[in-house]
Design a protein around this motif. Sequence first.
Motif, PDB file in Angstrom:
ATOM      1  N   VAL A   3     -15.654   7.269   7.708  1.00  0.00           N
ATOM      2  CA  VAL A   3     -14.774   7.325   8.881  1.00  0.00           C
ATOM      3  C   VAL A   3     -13.712   6.232   8.816  1.00  0.00           C
ATOM      4  O   VAL A   3     -12.526   6.473   8.993  1.00  0.00           O
ATOM      5  N   ARG A   4     -14.175   5.014   8.520  1.00  0.00           N
ATOM      6  CA  ARG A   4     -13.256   3.874   8.548  1.00  0.00           C
ATOM      7  C   ARG A   4     -12.113   4.025   7.530  1.00  0.00           C
ATOM      8  O   ARG A   4     -10.947   3.796   7.842  1.00  0.00           O
ATOM      9  N   ILE A   5     -12.439   4.425   6.325  1.00  0.00           N
ATOM     10  CA  ILE A   5     -11.374   4.519   5.315  1.00  0.00           C
ATOM     11  C   ILE A   5     -10.447   5.695   5.605  1.00  0.00           C
ATOM     12  O   ILE A   5      -9.222   5.565   5.542  1.00  0.00           O
ATOM     13  N   VAL A   6     -11.021   6.840   5.943  1.00  0.00           N
ATOM     14  CA  VAL A   6     -10.163   7.999   6.228  1.00  0.00           C
ATOM     15  C   VAL A   6      -9.215   7.690   7.396  1.00  0.00           C
ATOM     16  O   VAL A   6      -8.026   7.972   7.344  1.00  0.00           O
ATOM     17  N   VAL A   7      -9.744   7.060   8.442  1.00  0.00           N
ATOM     18  CA  VAL A   7      -8.908   6.763   9.610  1.00  0.00           C
ATOM     19  C   VAL A   7      -7.887   5.657   9.311  1.00  0.00           C
ATOM     20  O   VAL A   7      -6.705   5.813   9.588  1.00  0.00           O
ATOM     21  N   THR A   8      -8.333   4.542   8.704  1.00  0.00           N
ATOM     22  CA  THR A   8      -7.402   3.421   8.519  1.00  0.00           C
ATOM     23  C   THR A   8      -6.322   3.717   7.485  1.00  0.00           C
ATOM     24  O   THR A   8      -5.244   3.150   7.546  1.00  0.00           O
ATOM     25  N   ARG A   9      -6.583   4.603   6.537  1.00  0.00           N
ATOM     26  CA  ARG A   9      -5.571   4.873   5.508  1.00  0.00           C
ATOM     27  C   ARG A   9      -4.771   6.144   5.790  1.00  0.00           C
ATOM     28  O   ARG A   9      -3.843   6.469   5.044  1.00  0.00           O
ATOM     29  N   GLU A  35      -2.456   7.017   7.728  1.00  0.00           N
ATOM     30  CA  GLU A  35      -0.991   6.957   7.878  1.00  0.00           C
ATOM     31  C   GLU A  35      -0.361   6.002   6.869  1.00  0.00           C
ATOM     32  O   GLU A  35       0.818   5.690   6.952  1.00  0.00           O
ATOM     33  N   ILE A  36      -1.166   5.538   5.900  1.00  0.00           N
ATOM     34  CA  ILE A  36      -0.631   4.573   4.936  1.00  0.00           C
ATOM     35  C   ILE A  36      -0.569   5.151   3.528  1.00  0.00           C
ATOM     36  O   ILE A  36       0.497   5.339   2.970  1.00  0.00           O
ATOM     37  N   ASP A  37      -1.743   5.435   2.945  1.00  0.00           N
ATOM     38  CA  ASP A  37      -1.725   5.867   1.543  1.00  0.00           C
ATOM     39  C   ASP A  37      -2.813   6.889   1.222  1.00  0.00           C
ATOM     40  O   ASP A  37      -3.246   6.995   0.080  1.00  0.00           O
ATOM     41  N   LEU A  38      -3.233   7.669   2.230  1.00  0.00           N
ATOM     42  CA  LEU A  38      -4.300   8.634   1.971  1.00  0.00           C
ATOM     43  C   LEU A  38      -3.866   9.715   0.976  1.00  0.00           C
ATOM     44  O   LEU A  38      -4.681  10.257   0.242  1.00  0.00           O
ATOM     45  N   ALA A  82       0.804  -1.217   0.000  1.00  0.00           N
ATOM     46  CA  ALA A  82       0.000   0.000   0.000  1.00  0.00           C
ATOM     47  C   ALA A  82       0.836   1.265   0.000  1.00  0.00           C
ATOM     48  O   ALA A  82       0.420   2.292  -0.459  1.00  0.00           O
ATOM     49  N   GLN A  83       2.062   1.190   0.563  1.00  0.00           N
ATOM     50  CA  GLN A  83       2.805   2.430   0.715  1.00  0.00           C
ATOM     51  C   GLN A  83       3.527   2.900  -0.525  1.00  0.00           C
ATOM     52  O   GLN A  83       4.158   3.908  -0.506  1.00  0.00           O
ATOM     53  N   VAL A  84       3.537   2.087  -1.558  1.00  0.00           N
ATOM     54  CA  VAL A  84       4.426   2.429  -2.652  1.00  0.00           C
ATOM     55  C   VAL A  84       3.729   3.316  -3.661  1.00  0.00           C
ATOM     56  O   VAL A  84       2.655   2.972  -4.121  1.00  0.00           O
ATOM     57  N   PRO A  85       4.309   4.460  -3.971  1.00  0.00           N
ATOM     58  CA  PRO A  85       3.618   5.345  -4.899  1.00  0.00           C
ATOM     59  C   PRO A  85       3.553   4.699  -6.280  1.00  0.00           C
ATOM     60  O   PRO A  85       4.521   4.130  -6.735  1.00  0.00           O
ATOM     61  N   LEU A  86       2.393   4.771  -6.896  1.00  0.00           N
ATOM     62  CA  LEU A  86       2.277   4.272  -8.266  1.00  0.00           C
ATOM     63  C   LEU A  86       2.391   5.489  -9.148  1.00  0.00           C
ATOM     64  O   LEU A  86       1.537   6.358  -9.087  1.00  0.00           O
ATOM     65  N   PRO A  87       3.413   5.583  -9.967  1.00  0.00           N
ATOM     66  CA  PRO A  87       3.546   6.780 -10.779  1.00  0.00           C
ATOM     67  C   PRO A  87       2.292   6.945 -11.629  1.00  0.00           C
ATOM     68  O   PRO A  87       1.996   6.078 -12.446  1.00  0.00           O
ATOM     69  N   GLY A  88       1.549   8.009 -11.350  1.00  0.00           N
ATOM     70  CA  GLY A  88       0.372   8.300 -12.158  1.00  0.00           C
ATOM     71  C   GLY A  88      -0.712   7.246 -12.100  1.00  0.00           C
ATOM     72  O   GLY A  88      -1.598   7.211 -12.916  1.00  0.00           O
ATOM     73  N   GLY A  89      -0.653   6.352 -11.126  1.00  0.00           N
ATOM     74  CA  GLY A  89      -1.717   5.369 -11.033  1.00  0.00           C
ATOM     75  C   GLY A  89      -1.687   4.423 -12.200  1.00  0.00           C
ATOM     76  O   GLY A  89      -0.722   3.726 -12.413  1.00  0.00           O
ATOM     77  N   CYS A  98      -7.117  -4.135  -5.942  1.00  0.00           N
ATOM     78  CA  CYS A  98      -5.960  -3.860  -5.081  1.00  0.00           C
ATOM     79  C   CYS A  98      -4.660  -4.240  -5.768  1.00  0.00           C
ATOM     80  O   CYS A  98      -3.630  -3.609  -5.557  1.00  0.00           O
ATOM     81  N   ALA A  99      -4.707  -5.288  -6.586  1.00  0.00           N
ATOM     82  CA  ALA A  99      -3.508  -5.687  -7.311  1.00  0.00           C
ATOM     83  C   ALA A  99      -3.139  -4.608  -8.328  1.00  0.00           C
ATOM     84  O   ALA A  99      -1.966  -4.320  -8.555  1.00  0.00           O
ATOM     85  N   LEU A 100      -4.141  -4.005  -8.922  1.00  0.00           N
ATOM     86  CA  LEU A 100      -3.892  -2.964  -9.923  1.00  0.00           C
ATOM     87  C   LEU A 100      -3.480  -1.660  -9.262  1.00  0.00           C
ATOM     88  O   LEU A 100      -2.492  -1.037  -9.627  1.00  0.00           O
ATOM     89  N   ASN A 101      -4.288  -1.225  -8.298  1.00  0.00           N
ATOM     90  CA  ASN A 101      -4.070   0.089  -7.720  1.00  0.00           C
ATOM     91  C   ASN A 101      -4.920   0.209  -6.457  1.00  0.00           C
ATOM     92  O   ASN A 101      -6.090   0.562  -6.511  1.00  0.00           O
ATOM     93  N   ARG A 102      -4.310  -0.094  -5.324  1.00  0.00           N
ATOM     94  CA  ARG A 102      -5.063  -0.111  -4.076  1.00  0.00           C
ATOM     95  C   ARG A 102      -5.667   1.271  -3.738  1.00  0.00           C
ATOM     96  O   ARG A 102      -6.831   1.353  -3.355  1.00  0.00           O
ATOM     97  N   PRO A 103      -4.904   2.368  -3.881  1.00  0.00           N
ATOM     98  CA  PRO A 103      -5.509   3.668  -3.584  1.00  0.00           C
ATOM     99  C   PRO A 103      -6.760   3.954  -4.427  1.00  0.00           C
ATOM    100  O   PRO A 103      -7.711   4.562  -3.951  1.00  0.00           O
ATOM    101  N   ALA A 104      -6.786   3.482  -5.672  1.00  0.00           N
ATOM    102  CA  ALA A 104      -7.959   3.704  -6.525  1.00  0.00           C
ATOM    103  C   ALA A 104      -9.173   2.959  -5.974  1.00  0.00           C
ATOM    104  O   ALA A 104     -10.298   3.455  -6.025  1.00  0.00           O
ATOM    105  N   PHE A 105      -8.939   1.767  -5.412  1.00  0.00           N
ATOM    106  CA  PHE A 105     -10.044   1.018  -4.813  1.00  0.00           C
ATOM    107  C   PHE A 105     -10.663   1.828  -3.661  1.00  0.00           C
ATOM    108  O   PHE A 105     -11.889   1.972  -3.564  1.00  0.00           O
ATOM    109  N   PHE A 106      -9.802   2.371  -2.777  1.00  0.00           N
ATOM    110  CA  PHE A 106     -10.330   3.134  -1.637  1.00  0.00           C
ATOM    111  C   PHE A 106     -10.972   4.450  -2.092  1.00  0.00           C
ATOM    112  O   PHE A 106     -11.964   4.888  -1.515  1.00  0.00           O
TER     113      PHE A 106
END
Length: 401
Positions: free
Chosen positions: A353-359, A361-364, A31-38, A326-334
Amino acid sequence: PPGHGFGVPPGGAGFSGYPQPPSQSYGGGPAQVPLPGGFPGGQMPSQYPGGQPTYPSQISTESFPSYPVFSPVSLDYSSEPTTMIQGTQGTIRPAANFDAMRDAEILRKAMKGFGTDEQAIVDVVANRSNDQRQKIKAAFKTSYGKDLIKDLKSELSGNMEELILALFMPPTYYDAWSLRKAMQGAGTQERVLIEILCTRTNQEIQEIVRCYQSEFGRDLEKDIRSDTSGHFERLLVSMCQGNRDENQSVNHQMAQEDAQRLYQAGEGRLGTDESCFNMILATRSFPQLRATMEAYSRMANRDLLSSVSREFSGYVESGLKTILQCALNRPAFFAERLYYAMKGAGTDDSTLVRIVVTRSEIDLVQIKQMFTQMYQKTLGTMIAGDTSGDYRRLLLAIVGQ
């Protein structure tokens, strides 16, 4: 559930009494790895949200092979690099010059006397990491002999209360608590089960399973079996094992063979061999699944997400698609989940609430970027239009608006 008091699932230990999970508990998966341009060229498969092309543009199967590849270097699973990457991808970072006692005092003053100074509470909680919030909670008890969570609960209500309490739960506990709440009482919130179990890393899932047992005295897998059925149940039980291959190198030969097997289990026959889909989607690493999706679209002239839509329905379809997304682009799923939590009449506040809080510190940071790219408006704008009061202020502070 209304009237149930937040945080004490039946038979569970009280909210205040939970043990602290190890501080590195919310480890860094892909989750932490930036995907260049998604997605390649900033485009995404049109099939993603239930077939409506909400994405900027269609995607041709040819553009898949140029997929940005995760470099194994950035995915070192030891704790050092993750915290480094985590710092850049979350909107919330640990505060510098942090003083737990001082923060505890600010919160105590904010809740004392007439009325509650919500702004002071917002300023503290939105600008501290979860780990720092756990220390504030401990300092509060040490200084005042009172439970910070109980005090906050007596001062707050509604969505604001849910959001603040979520921020004060250790991440693993919050996931376990959300799963428990999703299966309590009549009816099951299947989408919550999918959102958590299909997107977390192995380490996160194993810790959730342990925490669920130690906090609520229940076996997560047993609860899932009694609350779900059929192919959906099997998929979730597979996810519960926290046993997905996490080797980051891709075996192209295997991707080719898996694509062939998936085609023959679905599009290439009458009826569907569900167990073949379950096995491949539950065991292969995310980079491996991405390679399989590329091989599949070259071979079948159709992307795997749309084949899953044609072969499956209901929650098992959602679960399988979540894994592929998630395999393609986890941030896009959220980003998509957040959009649908606010789109239309009424807001699904628990999901928001759940997504904003859980993500947070990870990939918001990336989720926000994807949101803008996918919906041509910022996440902040949509939150501001859909919420109000202190609840809105706190959400926007976390999102970094």
